[in-house]
Write an enzyme that holds these catalytic residues in place. Structure first.
Site, PDB file in Angstrom:
ATOM      1  N   TYR A 259     -37.841  47.233 -70.210  1.00 18.41           N
ATOM      2  CA  TYR A 259     -37.624  48.684 -70.148  1.00 18.41           C
ATOM      3  C   TYR A 259     -38.949  49.437 -70.247  1.00 18.41           C
ATOM      4  O   TYR A 259     -39.250  50.306 -69.414  1.00 18.41           O
ATOM      5  CB  TYR A 259     -36.682  49.107 -71.271  1.00 18.41           C
ATOM      6  CG  TYR A 259     -36.305  50.570 -71.247  1.00 18.41           C
ATOM      7  CD1 TYR A 259     -35.514  51.087 -70.224  1.00 18.41           C
ATOM      8  CD2 TYR A 259     -36.733  51.436 -72.242  1.00 18.41           C
ATOM      9  CE1 TYR A 259     -35.157  52.427 -70.194  1.00 18.41           C
ATOM     10  CE2 TYR A 259     -36.385  52.771 -72.231  1.00 18.41           C
ATOM     11  CZ  TYR A 259     -35.601  53.262 -71.203  1.00 18.41           C
ATOM     12  OH  TYR A 259     -35.254  54.600 -71.173  1.00 18.41           O
ATOM     13  N   ASP A 260     -39.768  49.082 -71.261  1.00 21.57           N
ATOM     14  CA  ASP A 260     -41.022  49.793 -71.488  1.00 21.57           C
ATOM     15  C   ASP A 260     -41.960  49.672 -70.283  1.00 21.57           C
ATOM     16  O   ASP A 260     -42.426  50.674 -69.723  1.00 21.57           O
ATOM     17  CB  ASP A 260     -41.735  49.231 -72.724  1.00 21.57           C
ATOM     18  CG  ASP A 260     -40.871  49.290 -73.972  1.00 21.57           C
ATOM     19  OD1 ASP A 260     -39.762  49.847 -73.897  1.00 21.57           O
ATOM     20  OD2 ASP A 260     -41.307  48.784 -75.015  1.00 21.57           O
ATOM     21  N   VAL A 301     -29.604  54.694 -82.733  1.00 18.27           N
ATOM     22  CA  VAL A 301     -29.381  54.961 -84.144  1.00 18.27           C
ATOM     23  C   VAL A 301     -28.380  56.093 -84.384  1.00 18.27           C
ATOM     24  O   VAL A 301     -27.524  56.002 -85.272  1.00 18.27           O
ATOM     25  CB  VAL A 301     -30.731  55.244 -84.850  1.00 18.27           C
ATOM     26  CG1 VAL A 301     -31.405  56.487 -84.278  1.00 18.27           C
ATOM     27  CG2 VAL A 301     -30.538  55.381 -86.342  1.00 18.27           C
ATOM     28  N   ASP A 320     -37.127  49.206 -93.672  1.00 25.30           N
ATOM     29  CA  ASP A 320     -37.100  49.979 -94.918  1.00 25.30           C
ATOM     30  C   ASP A 320     -36.573  51.397 -94.731  1.00 25.30           C
ATOM     31  O   ASP A 320     -36.456  52.157 -95.703  1.00 25.30           O
ATOM     32  CB  ASP A 320     -38.493  50.017 -95.550  1.00 25.30           C
ATOM     33  CG  ASP A 320     -39.540  50.599 -94.604  1.00 25.30           C
ATOM     34  OD1 ASP A 320     -39.170  51.121 -93.528  1.00 25.30           O
ATOM     35  OD2 ASP A 320     -40.747  50.520 -94.929  1.00 25.30           O
ATOM     36  N   GLY A 321     -36.277  51.767 -93.478  1.00 27.54           N
ATOM     37  CA  GLY A 321     -35.734  53.093 -93.217  1.00 27.54           C
ATOM     38  C   GLY A 321     -36.764  54.195 -93.164  1.00 27.54           C
ATOM     39  O   GLY A 321     -36.416  55.377 -93.063  1.00 27.54           O
ATOM     40  N   GLN A 323     -39.225  54.307 -90.850  1.00 28.62           N
ATOM     41  CA  GLN A 323     -39.660  54.581 -89.489  1.00 28.62           C
ATOM     42  C   GLN A 323     -39.050  55.917 -89.031  1.00 28.62           C
ATOM     43  O   GLN A 323     -37.942  56.272 -89.423  1.00 28.62           O
ATOM     44  CB  GLN A 323     -39.287  53.437 -88.537  1.00 28.62           C
ATOM     45  CG  GLN A 323     -37.809  53.140 -88.427  1.00 28.62           C
ATOM     46  CD  GLN A 323     -37.337  52.090 -89.405  1.00 28.62           C
ATOM     47  OE1 GLN A 323     -37.699  52.143 -90.582  1.00 28.62           O
ATOM     48  NE2 GLN A 323     -36.529  51.150 -88.933  1.00 28.62           N
ATOM     49  N   ARG A 325     -38.126  59.081 -86.124  1.00 32.72           N
ATOM     50  CA  ARG A 325     -37.738  59.423 -84.759  1.00 32.72           C
ATOM     51  C   ARG A 325     -37.561  60.943 -84.680  1.00 32.72           C
ATOM     52  O   ARG A 325     -37.405  61.626 -85.699  1.00 32.72           O
ATOM     53  CB  ARG A 325     -36.431  58.746 -84.347  1.00 32.72           C
ATOM     54  CG  ARG A 325     -36.471  57.234 -84.286  1.00 32.72           C
ATOM     55  CD  ARG A 325     -37.349  56.728 -83.158  1.00 32.72           C
ATOM     56  NE  ARG A 325     -37.291  55.282 -83.049  1.00 32.72           N
ATOM     57  CZ  ARG A 325     -38.051  54.447 -83.728  1.00 32.72           C
ATOM     58  NH1 ARG A 325     -38.939  54.928 -84.599  1.00 32.72           N
ATOM     59  NH2 ARG A 325     -37.944  53.143 -83.570  1.00 32.72           N
ATOM     60  N   HIS A 387     -42.748  52.225 -85.155  1.00 28.79           N
ATOM     61  CA  HIS A 387     -42.687  52.751 -86.518  1.00 28.79           C
ATOM     62  C   HIS A 387     -42.626  54.271 -86.544  1.00 28.79           C
ATOM     63  O   HIS A 387     -42.001  54.855 -87.434  1.00 28.79           O
ATOM     64  CB  HIS A 387     -43.900  52.262 -87.323  1.00 28.79           C
ATOM     65  CG  HIS A 387     -43.875  50.802 -87.596  1.00 28.79           C
ATOM     66  ND1 HIS A 387     -44.413  49.869 -86.731  1.00 28.79           N
ATOM     67  CD2 HIS A 387     -43.360  50.093 -88.642  1.00 28.79           C
ATOM     68  CE1 HIS A 387     -44.234  48.652 -87.225  1.00 28.79           C
ATOM     69  NE2 HIS A 387     -43.609  48.753 -88.387  1.00 28.79           N
ATOM     70  N   LYS A 388     -43.277  54.923 -85.572  1.00 27.98           N
ATOM     71  CA  LYS A 388     -43.276  56.378 -85.538  1.00 27.98           C
ATOM     72  C   LYS A 388     -43.065  56.854 -84.102  1.00 27.98           C
ATOM     73  O   LYS A 388     -43.569  56.246 -83.160  1.00 27.98           O
ATOM     74  CB  LYS A 388     -44.598  56.947 -86.077  1.00 27.98           C
ATOM     75  CG  LYS A 388     -44.795  56.748 -87.560  1.00 27.98           C
ATOM     76  CD  LYS A 388     -46.059  57.446 -88.048  1.00 27.98           C
ATOM     77  CE  LYS A 388     -46.211  57.301 -89.557  1.00 27.98           C
ATOM     78  NZ  LYS A 388     -47.408  58.022 -90.065  1.00 27.98           N
TER      79      LYS A 388
END
Length: 442
Positions: A259-260, A301, A320-321, A323, A325, A387-388
């Site tokens: 995809y990327d 998500v 760990d939650g 990250q 979006r 991550h971001k």
């Protein structure tokens, strides 16, 4: 004795007087055309002819066919005009004759309607595509939806069945398609990890071969082409927030690279057709988008959290939650796509909401909206998960005059209403087809 002819000069008279007409009087030369017009009622016929010609050109407007010589009938004007919601949207289009003609811009006189365009939307039965189709038809365009229904649903567009301005074609863009259109919105591609990982070879073929086919169509008929790329072209970014000038940090051999890298190649093809073949192109990089008509179990998500909360299941947070979006409502995205198509800037443009949320913060918003008692369950993070992710939309603000209007806390209840109806069949909450707010988002 021979006879002899004798010429008698006195038997013939020399013509001494030659004919000469009477001299034309000056006043007669001036009045002769008038006398001619007055004879036999010629003036009456002239006046009647003038009146008929005036009536003809006044009552019957001059129009150009939408497909003049195989080309499109109109082209969009500059984005210097203001952009309005669909209820008041009135954009001027100029007649376009022949392939490659240029536009000059201008406003429509008060009381006259703009002539609708003929537009194809690939992936038009999908989540974003169906909302885009709603807006295009509402403003008076003729829309052809092309979809193979891998992730798209007929239910998303069936409310347009019977509309003479709507056509639906079951077709895979990997195969060539011949149409005559003015604009091409190319959205066809599975956009969620669950779907594009299901058949990665098919995913990259859709991004490469499908984009080649649509660009070839745009070149043949002189259509303007808009590619919906993705924020995934930035990979796991080392720059935060991400600007369009950032080249990205992508794993070319990872599980998400179909995809990327497929979208990165699609952008390359689009720019090569623009530079090499003169095709009018636009590129949008879409950040996380949510709203009605999303696939319920697509692995993204927002849809995961909403469906889990409605089903009284734990909300699954990967890693760990922490990250982050950025989430934009689908109607904001559709407005951005339309502004980009009608504008004069190629792009790429980031289209997303710069409001940044961690996964735990998103889970809390879902709890507040659906079920305060919903539990949160942590699971190992997925491979190559960024991550971001946060867009820098300053370029879209400046050149397109666009920015998102719907906050997460305002948009999420509309999505919840649609999901509740589709999961439980609660028609009192309203159906997906009846949702007025507006296949590709990262």
């Amino acid at each position: 004795m021979g006879s002899e002819l004798i010429y008698r000069g006195h038997d013939s008279q020399l013509a001494t007087d030659s004919y000469s007409p009477k001299p034309i009087k000056p006043w007669f030369a001036v009045t002769q055309p008038i006398r001619y017009m007055l004879r036999e009622q010629r003036l009456v016929f002239v006046l009647v002819g003038i009146a008929i010609a005036t009536l003809f050109f006044t009552v019957i407007p001059t129009s150009y066919p939408a497909s003049y010589g195989g080309a499109r009938g109109h082209v969009a004007i500059s984005d210097s005009l203001s952009y309005y919601p669909v209820e008041t949207y009135q954009r001027a289009y100029n007649p376009r004759v022949g392939f490659g003609a240029v536009n000059s811009g201008g406003k429509i006189p008060l009381g006259l309607k703009r002539k609708g365009l003929r537009i194809v939307v690939t992936g038009g039965a999908g989540f974003v595509g169906s909302h885009l189709v709603d807006r295009l038809i509402a403003r008076g365009d003729s829309v052809i939806v092309v979809d193979n229904f891998f992730t798209g649903r007929k239910e998303n567009v069936m409310h347009h069945f019977g509309n003479p301005n709507f056509e639906l074609i079951r077709h895979d863009v990997v195969e060539p398609l011949l149409l005559e259109v003015d604009q091409i919105y190319h959205l066809a591609c599975p956009a969620s990890p669950v779907h594009y990982k299901f058949n990665p070879v098919k995913t990259i073929k859709t991004n490469v071969v499908g984009t080649l086919n649509m660009l070839g169509l745009a070149k043949r008929v002189g259509a303007r082409f808009l590619l919906t790329s993705t924020s995934e072209v930035y990979g796991d970014p080392l720059q935060h927030p991400q600007k369009e000038t950032y080249w990205g940090n992508v794993n070319p051999i990872g599980v998400r690279s179909c995809y990327d890298e497929g979208k990165r190649t699609a952008e390359t093809l689009t720019m090569d057709y623009h530079r090499g073949a003169g095709v009018e192109v636009r590129i949008a990089r879409i950040f996380n988008t949510y709203g009605p008509r999303m696939c319920i179990d697509d692995g993204r998500v927002v849809s995961n959290f909403v469906a889990q909360a409605l089903r009284k299941e734990p909300l699954t947070v990967y890693g760990d939650g922490k990250q982050t979006r950025s989430f934009q409502f689908v109607s904001d995205l559709v407005e951005g796509l339309m502004r980009l198509m009608e504008g004069e800037h190629v792009g790429p443009f980031n289209l997303g909401n710069p409001g940044e949320f961690t996964m735990l913060e998103l889970a809390q918003v879902v709890q507040e909206t659906i079920d305060p008692n919903a539990k949160i369950e942590f699971r190992p993070n997925t491979e190559d998960d960024p991550h971001k992710r946060k867009p820098d939309i300053s370029r879209a603000k400046e050149l397109l005059g666009w920015e998102p209007k719907v906050s997460l806390r305002k948009g999420l209840p509309k999505m919840v209403k649609d999901f509740r109806q589709r999961i439980f069949g609660d028609h009192k909450e309203g159906g997906a087809g009846a949702t007025p707010d507006t296949t590709s988002s990262a």
